[in-house]
Design a protein around this motif. Sequence first.
Motif: not given
Length: 351
Positions: A22-26, A30-37, A67-73, A82-87
């Motif tokens: 589930r974490s990998d799929r999440f 969305r990772e493309a938007d994260w990297k772009r930002l 990305v803020a929405s991704s962090l909330s989810i 690791a994902t939480l800390a990065y976001l």
Amino acid sequence: MGSDRVNATVTTPSAIESAALRSDRFRLEREADWKRLETIVSRMEKGRLRGISDEDLLALPGLYRTVASSLSIARETSLDAATLAYLESLVQRAWFVVYGPRSSLWEWLRGYLGGGWSVAVRAIWLDILIALAVMVAGAAVGWILVSHDPEWYFSLVGREMAGQRVPGASAEVLRGTLFGQSRQDGMSVFAAQLFSNNAQVSILAFALGFAFGVPSLLLLVQNLASLGAMAWVYHQVGLTLDFAGWIAVHGTTELFAILLAGASGLHIGRAFAFPGDRPVLQAASEAGRRAALVMTGVVLMLVVAALLEGFARQLVDETFGRFAIGGFMLTMWSAYFFAFRGDSSGGTDRS
């Protein structure tokens, strides 16, 4: 019971695998938007604005919200640490880029002194003229009252501050208070008292402006009445010019600061009394921002006046030199406020 233990042992790896998937799929979705930002933010943090396309700049606010929405989810679904800390780090950095201050303190100060302050002062020109007229009237009132009844002097000046400067003092005594005092502590004490008094008047004149500006004007009258009363004492023994020079060294800066402080208070008071087409609170808020910009500079002027009072007036022991210093400061302040335009990016409110 043994069966339950076996089931727990069997299902635990499955739950872990499910959470990981589930974490990998999440992340993949969305990772493309994260990297772009992250790329845009990194370039902006390094000052490489030319390397950012117009498309990326326009997309920046939307990417931040995504990305803020991704962090909330991620927080709600308890994704991996690791994902939480990065976001969290990325959202924090992006917030400062999108919504944070656009300039450093030094840049703001440069814009403020480079024109913002003078714009704010010119914006309250009517209040300055009114305050100036009140100050002149206050000095005249003090002079007239003491000339008719010297007992008024102690009501206006006070015995502690007056010292040897009292009605009936000889010319020799009064001249001694103006010259040859560079090594005497008494003069420094008087200078400190005078500065403290004028600083209090400036702050109160601004702070009490909300009462329709009336207390601000009364403070100006009271403060200048004491100066007028003291001027009369020196006038009686033919030392008017020397007294004026003694005051001019720091007075052209200090009295100018008091003038601006009183005008700032009056500006707020007029906004309450005559808001025009705007709601009262809106008019007062706009006037308050404008007056606060003026008062920020008034503090600087009071510091300069204190330095002039503590050093220049003591070191320069003759009237012409004192007038030269005072005249230079008055010319400099007047030119800055009313002739210098500069860059008005110091956050002034032109409304």
